[in-house]
Design a protein around this motif. Sequence first.
Motif, short mmCIF file in Angstrom:
data_model
loop_
_atom_site.label_atom_id
_atom_site.label_comp_id
_atom_site.label_asym_id
_atom_site.label_seq_id
_atom_site.Cartn_x
_atom_site.Cartn_y
_atom_site.Cartn_z
N VAL A 65 -7.58 2.39 -4.01
CA VAL A 65 -7.88 3.71 -2.92
C VAL A 65 -7.36 3.12 -1.48
O VAL A 65 -6.61 3.67 -0.79
N ILE A 66 -7.65 1.94 -1.26
CA ILE A 66 -7.37 1.62 0.29
C ILE A 66 -6.10 1.14 0.40
O ILE A 66 -5.63 1.59 1.53
N ARG A 76 -3.43 2.66 -0.99
CA ARG A 76 -2.83 3.75 -0.97
C ARG A 76 -3.05 4.66 0.34
O ARG A 76 -2.22 5.22 0.83
N THR A 77 -4.40 4.64 0.88
CA THR A 77 -4.61 5.01 2.19
C THR A 77 -3.97 4.48 3.16
O THR A 77 -3.39 5.18 4.13
N ALA A 78 -3.62 3.04 3.15
CA ALA A 78 -3.17 2.53 4.48
C ALA A 78 -1.34 2.73 4.19
O ALA A 78 -0.86 2.87 5.31
N ALA A 117 -0.25 5.76 3.32
CA ALA A 117 -0.02 7.04 3.52
C ALA A 117 -0.32 7.31 5.19
O ALA A 117 0.25 8.38 5.71
N ARG A 118 -0.81 6.26 5.83
CA ARG A 118 -0.52 6.43 7.33
C ARG A 118 0.61 6.74 7.88
O ARG A 118 1.58 5.87 7.57
#
Length: 270
Positions: A256-257, A259-261, A263-264
């Motif tokens: 999750v981390i 993928r979040t990074a 997508a920024r």
Amino acid sequence: MAAAEEPPPLTGVAWASAPGAAPAGWTVIATTVEGAAANLGRGFGLKGGAFLCLSASAQAAPGAVVADVQVLSDRSPLPAGYVRAREFPESRPAAPRRKRVCVKLLPRGAAATAVLDLKLSGRSGAVPGYQRLGEIGSFAVWCKKGQVPHSTPPPLPSPRTVSLGLKQLSLQPADTDHKSPEKSGPPFGSKHASLTQHESVYDTSNIYGLSAMDGVPFTLHPRFEGNINSGSNTILADLNVKSLAEIEEEYNYAFVIERTAAARLPPSIC
């Protein structure tokens, strides 16, 4: 036409007061190569006669040979290994001379070359094949050298055959010509292809084919010997067996981390 044989090596050089004063076995040089009288007394400043005489032996018997001859001034020091030429008769006192003849004697077995002959000539004369040693008065002294013939060495003993008893004491195999046929190995996969307790996986004929476990007997720890001998499965009681679903759940990670990074959005430029 066969070449003339060389004369034997000289065994002595001496002086004689007259041609008849030399003892038996000595040859007096009475004339020069030109045919003149070879009385060297005039060169020495003596009133009497002085003739060179030579001794030679045709036999290769043990003894000394004349390795070298030198004509030196009476004031020159005597070279090492040289002696003055003898005089005949011995009782005649040696008179003062301007020149002297020195001789070097060596054992026949130790001399590779030796003096074969001496000749006299006038000062301006020449003797082909001879070496000029020097001058005595109005005469020139010439020398010829050559190889020293040695006695024939004793024949070498013939090689002795080795007896059968000595062959049996040899460390080599008794019969190395006959080789035993190689044994063909059992086909791969057969029941005979399994290793026995006397066989090894590695080829022990080469030191590089040895393994660190070769020769180490296999034994089981005493803790497990009783369980195996009794046939019980208590040895497997401590094992925790997990299913595939349990393994996937334990090691599940959703990223999750990351993928979040990813997508920024990058910051906008004002």
